[in-house]
Design a protein around this motif. Structure first.
Motif, PDB file in Angstrom:
ATOM      1  N   TYR A   1       0.783  -1.229   0.000  1.00  0.00           N
ATOM      2  CA  TYR A   1       0.000   0.000   0.000  1.00  0.00           C
ATOM      3  C   TYR A   1       0.813   1.277   0.000  1.00  0.00           C
TER       4      TYR A   1
ATOM      5  N   TRP B   1     -15.261  -4.853   5.181  1.00  0.00           N
ATOM      6  CA  TRP B   1     -14.402  -3.669   5.259  1.00  0.00           C
ATOM      7  C   TRP B   1     -14.732  -2.739   4.102  1.00  0.00           C
TER       8      TRP B   1
ATOM      9  N   PHE C   1     -19.633   9.192   7.926  1.00  0.00           N
ATOM     10  CA  PHE C   1     -19.712   7.884   7.281  1.00  0.00           C
ATOM     11  C   PHE C   1     -19.221   7.972   5.845  1.00  0.00           C
ATOM     12  N   PRO C   2     -18.747   6.836   5.303  1.00  0.00           N
ATOM     13  CA  PRO C   2     -18.293   6.863   3.916  1.00  0.00           C
ATOM     14  C   PRO C   2     -19.479   6.771   2.963  1.00  0.00           C
TER      15      PRO C   2
ATOM     16  N   PHE D   1     -14.719   8.067   9.240  1.00  0.00           N
ATOM     17  CA  PHE D   1     -14.167   7.332   8.106  1.00  0.00           C
ATOM     18  C   PHE D   1     -13.462   8.345   7.216  1.00  0.00           C
TER      19      PHE D   1
ATOM     20  N   HIS E   1      -9.899   8.945   4.173  1.00  0.00           N
ATOM     21  CA  HIS E   1      -9.013   8.140   3.347  1.00  0.00           C
ATOM     22  C   HIS E   1      -7.544   8.329   3.691  1.00  0.00           C
ATOM     23  N   GLN E   2      -7.252   9.226   4.627  1.00  0.00           N
ATOM     24  CA  GLN E   2      -5.879   9.291   5.097  1.00  0.00           C
ATOM     25  C   GLN E   2      -5.804   9.980   6.448  1.00  0.00           C
TER      26      GLN E   2
ATOM     27  N   CYS F   1     -11.553   5.169  11.174  1.00  0.00           N
ATOM     28  CA  CYS F   1     -11.439   4.140  10.160  1.00  0.00           C
ATOM     29  C   CYS F   1     -10.848   4.733   8.894  1.00  0.00           C
ATOM     30  N   ILE F   2      -9.589   4.428   8.664  1.00  0.00           N
ATOM     31  CA  ILE F   2      -8.957   4.823   7.410  1.00  0.00           C
ATOM     32  C   ILE F   2      -9.323   3.750   6.401  1.00  0.00           C
ATOM     33  N   LEU F   3      -9.917   4.180   5.302  1.00  0.00           N
ATOM     34  CA  LEU F   3     -10.552   3.222   4.411  1.00  0.00           C
ATOM     35  C   LEU F   3      -9.610   2.162   3.875  1.00  0.00           C
ATOM     36  N   GLU F   4      -8.364   2.525   3.625  1.00  0.00           N
ATOM     37  CA  GLU F   4      -7.445   1.545   3.084  1.00  0.00           C
ATOM     38  C   GLU F   4      -6.699   0.874   4.230  1.00  0.00           C
ATOM     39  N   PRO F   5      -6.795  -0.459   4.341  1.00  0.00           N
ATOM     40  CA  PRO F   5      -6.111  -1.148   5.434  1.00  0.00           C
ATOM     41  C   PRO F   5      -4.606  -0.899   5.381  1.00  0.00           C
TER      42      PRO F   5
ATOM     43  N   LYS G   1      -2.761   1.638   5.861  1.00  0.00           N
ATOM     44  CA  LYS G   1      -2.240   2.827   5.190  1.00  0.00           C
ATOM     45  C   LYS G   1      -1.402   3.636   6.182  1.00  0.00           C
TER      46      LYS G   1
ATOM     47  N   SER H   1      -6.956   2.065  13.079  1.00  0.00           N
ATOM     48  CA  SER H   1      -6.792   1.616  11.694  1.00  0.00           C
ATOM     49  C   SER H   1      -5.554   2.263  11.118  1.00  0.00           C
TER      50      SER H   1
ATOM     51  N   ALA I   1      -8.007  -3.932  13.479  1.00  0.00           N
ATOM     52  CA  ALA I   1      -8.093  -4.540  12.155  1.00  0.00           C
ATOM     53  C   ALA I   1      -6.803  -4.296  11.401  1.00  0.00           C
TER      54      ALA I   1
END
Lengths: 222, 575
Positions: A7, A86, B342-343, B375, B377-378, B400-404, B406, B435, B459
């Motif tokens: 990533y 997810w 929320f996303p 939520f 993305h970074q 919660c960062i959407l990309e695991p 990251k 996350s 997670a």
């Protein structure tokens, strides 16, 4: 865990939502095998299926996609898998959004009031996910569709027919028109050449043009 | 020692605010145990399999309020296979036999059948309140029974349930005479609703303070209803489509203007931006606003509304609001205590218009913020450190960062330091979800500083067993630990087995625990149920690799006095 490998690449640059799956783009919709690294040494999991976008649709498909999770980290950054559960969003919420888009489609079939709702949002498509403008030659105003809500070209076509073709126009289907789109590079392309997912990720706007004007684009696959 | 008559002791107990306090006094001596149990009105069962229903009913015969929770939290995200369990029937049946004075039943993540609802409706003459959250297994016919037979019903609150639609009949089943309804929430009912029935119901419910409608209710019906409910405090609208008649919307504004007590708004299904200004007259009095089911509003629509909501304490939105919009929230809503973003895009690494900047803005503008679900993305360590300093009052912090996995978007480093700052500064933190890219170090911080932490969600994080060990050894108040896709194995699982008896439950999925490890745990700790679930994909791992070192796909461990449960499906193995 060598976590940064998959990533670290600046996928953050890729701002458009893409339909994500294991394997290279263009592979078949159904079962596809893992093309990259070795799976964990235990049982061969056999064929893996990707979970579809609509998480509520098929719990068993999602179950099998669960098997993909461990392989997500090993997958090349270009094609990422959908992972079960997810991001952690309740199925109720996801299904509400699905309902929202269905309602939008069914409303589109009715004659609407003059208010051109679809044009009120002038913000970038990025903020709205994958809503793209749809114009049709001869129609007084444009519409918007959310490409993620369709599983394939047939559904999209039906939705467009429902939106634009009414008794006023006299024809019952889009056969007199060619559906084209403008892609990321600004080129005008004929809809239908590439796999739907690839199209959905590169399409910026749709244009329904009269066939007579579309002669340069070759025969339609539709 | 001074002896008080029983009535006096009972009276003293009635001042005890929490279940845990009452549990504590019941342990003092037999006399107090008896007094306490015979006077206990409310019981909370956090895990329906931790204790047998009959035992609860026998111990607390005067039970009036029962709360039961079923499936583990990760069931919300499809990680628990269907038919796992969590059935309401045994509870309702036991109560029907042993505590007919039951007045309130609250259930979360349970499977409730129509038969159970009918039994409920017929068994408890004083029944007043039914609250079902994220439940399934019932239909609108079950609701019809509740409406028909619970003559004293005050509260029917259905939150995010999966309800089978068998028609709108249920709404007309309420008694013809006046009802005592105070709160009615049917937002999750998918089907059509008979407007006339709904209007009649509202007309004969003068005590109605909270009303949440479903998608089928039109603006027209809503405006008519609101004319009859000037005392409404909480409203979930029906749909706000663009297919409107201006008259309906004008009627709506008139009706809303009369609702001087209205503090909380939600719904806005399918809301078109054009409809939003009709809500403006209400904004200044709102303390709660939920726009998270409205992807059709973009950030300018949202900010125009929210900037008027100066008293807002609770805000749920979609990430379409963007960082810019969150800055507007930060400058307008100084009383904000709870924020959920929320996303709108559910892909694993989908796009989101919110980043760490939005959250930093919120934290500096809203110092009262105590509950967050975000939520994005970074994220960056610097941002988290700033946020922690700005808002030391966090009780719930879920990021919660959407990309695991990251990393920090600026430095590419793990986010250990950022989350470390959160747990260090927020001394009252009770719930945390982490996350992004995280090593064992973050768990070291959590174990060291998060002394009041009760629930932790992990997670795609950590490097080794040490990570999980830090948490088990350090977090003294930990009740629920849920982990997915992290490299914790038998070493961590077995490193502090006594800890699990002090916790409600442990969930581990797609980690490195093996069957052997789980068997050892089960044999060492007889007071725990160790449930394992493996995928049934034809080539079941268990059969092909009979060796005990095969990995367990899903593990759910919980303390119980009830022994092995008899209702487990065949994909669940209880060791």
């Amino acid at each position: 865990m060598e976590a940064t490998v998959a990533y670290a690449k600046a996928e953050a640059e890729n701002l458009m939502a893409t339909e994500l799956r294991l394997g290279l783009p263009g592979t078949a919709d159904d079962e596809q095998s893992q093309t990259t690294k070795a799976t964990p040494p235990s049982t061969p999991r056999g064929k893996k299926r990707t979970a579809t976008f609509d998480a509520v649709e098929d719990a068993t498909v999602a179950e099998e996609a669960n098997n993909n999770k461990r392989d997500v980290e090993a997958a090349p950054p270009v094609a990422k898998a959908q992972v079960v559960g997810w991001p952690p969003v309740r199925s109720y919420r996801k299904s509400c959004f699905q309902q929202a888009s269905n309602k939008q489609q069914s409303k589109a079939t009715k004659e609407e009031a003059a208010t051109p709702v679809s044009n009120t949002t002038t913000s970038t498509t990025a903020a709205n996910g994958s809503f793209v403008k749809v114009s049709m030659d001869g129609a007084p105003y444009l519409r918007k569709v959310d490409l993620r809500m369709y599983k394939g070209y047939r559904e999209l076509r039906e939705a467009l027919e429902a939106m634009f073709v009414s008794s006023n126009n006299g024809s019952a289907n889009l056969s007199e028109f060619a559906v084209t789109y403008e892609d990321k590079d600004g080129d005008l392309m004929l809809v239908g050449d590439v796999p739907f997912e690839m199209f959905a990720s590169t399409c910026k706007k749709l244009r329904i043009m009269k066939r007579s004007e579309a002669t340069g684009l070759g025969s339609a696959r539709q | 020692m001074i002896y008080f008559p029983e009535e006096v002791v009972e009276h003293i107990f009635s001042f005890l605010p929490s279940h845990s306090d009452r549990n504590t006094v019941s342990l003092v001596c037999k006399v107090w145990y008896e007094i306490e149990r015979l006077s206990r009105r409310a019981v909370f069962v956090g895990n329906c399999y931790a204790v047998r229903p009959e035992r609860v009913v026998r111990r607390f015969p005067k039970l009036c309020v029962l709360t039961v929770k079923g499936k583990p939290h990760f069931a919300d995200f499809n990680l628990v296979p269907p038919d796992w369990g969590g059935y309401a029937a045994p509870w309702i049946e036991a109560a029907a036999r042993g505590c007919v004075g039951l007045e309130e039943l609250r259930m979360k993540r349970m499977v409730v059948s129509d038969e159970s609802l009918e039994l409920l409706a017929r068994s408890f003459p004083r029944f007043k309140a039914l609250v079902l959250i994220s439940c399934e297994g019932f239909s609108t016919e079950g609701l019809a029974d509740i409406a028909s037979h619970c003559k004293l019903l005050r509260e029917l609150d259905l939150q995010e349930n999966d309800v089978e639609d068998r028609g709108p009949r249920w709404l007309s089943c309420f008694p013809d005479s006046c009802t005592s309804l105070v709160s009615l929430n049917f937002a999750c009912i998918k089907g059509e609703v008979d407007s006339a029935s709904l209007e009649r119901l509202v007309a004969k419910s003068p005590n109605l303070r909270s009303l949440r409608l479903n998608r089928a209710v039109t603006v027209d019906t809503l405006s008519k209803i609101l004319m009859r409910t000037p005392n409404l405090e909480d409203l979930g609208t029906g749909n706000f489509t663009n297919e409107f008649q201006t008259e309906s919307y004008l009627r709506l504004t008139n009706a809303l203007e009369k609702c001087k007590m209205l503090k909380s708004l939600s719904g806005f299904w399918d809301a078109s931006p054009v409809c939003v200004p009709f809500i403006y007259p209400l904004c200044h009095q709102l303390t709660g606003l939920n726009l998270s089911y409205t992807p059709t509003l973009d950030y300018s629509d949202l900010t125009r509304m929210i900037s008027r909501c100066v008293k807002l304490q609770r805000l749920w939105v979609l990430d379409c609001i963007s960082d810019k919009g969150l800055q507007v929230v930060a400058s307008s809503c100084k009383d904000l205590q709870e924020l959920r973003v929320f996303p709108s895009d559910f892909y694993v690494a989908g796009y989101s218009a919110v980043t760490e900047e939005g959250l930093v803005a919120i934290s500096s503008g809203c110092p009262k913020l105590s509950s967050l679900l975000y939520f994005c993305h970074q994220m960056t360590n610097d941002a988290l450190i700033t946020i922690a300093k700005n808002c030391p009052n966090f009780i719930r912090f879920r990021l919660c960062i959407l990309e695991p996995r990251k990393p920090d978007a600026m430095t590419n480093q793990p986010l250990d330091e950022g989350f470390g700052a959160i747990v260090r500064e927020c001394k009252g933190l009770r719930r945390l979800s982490i996350s992004g890219l995280l090593t064992d170090k973050v768990f070291m911080y959590i174990g060291k500083y998060a002394k009041h932490l009760e629930m932790l969600s992990i997670a795609f994080a950590g490097d080794s067993d040490d990570g999980m060990m830090h948490v088990l050894n350090g977090c003294k108040n930990l009740r629920k630990l849920e982990i997915r896709d992290s490299p914790f194995g038998d070493g961590a699982l077995l490193g502090n087995v006594a800890k699990y008896e002090t916790m409600r439950s442990l969930w581990m999925s797609s980690c490195n625990v093996t069957l052997k490890g789980c068997e050892i745990l089960a044999s060492k700790m007889p007071m725990l149920n160790v449930e394992i679930m493996n995928e049934l994909d034809g080539s079941s791992e268990m059969e092909e690799n009979p060796g005990d070192f095969s990995k367990v796909e899903k593990l759910y461990v919980y303390r119980t006095t009830a022994g092995t449960r008899g209702d487990a499906p065949n994909f669940v193995k209880i060791l």
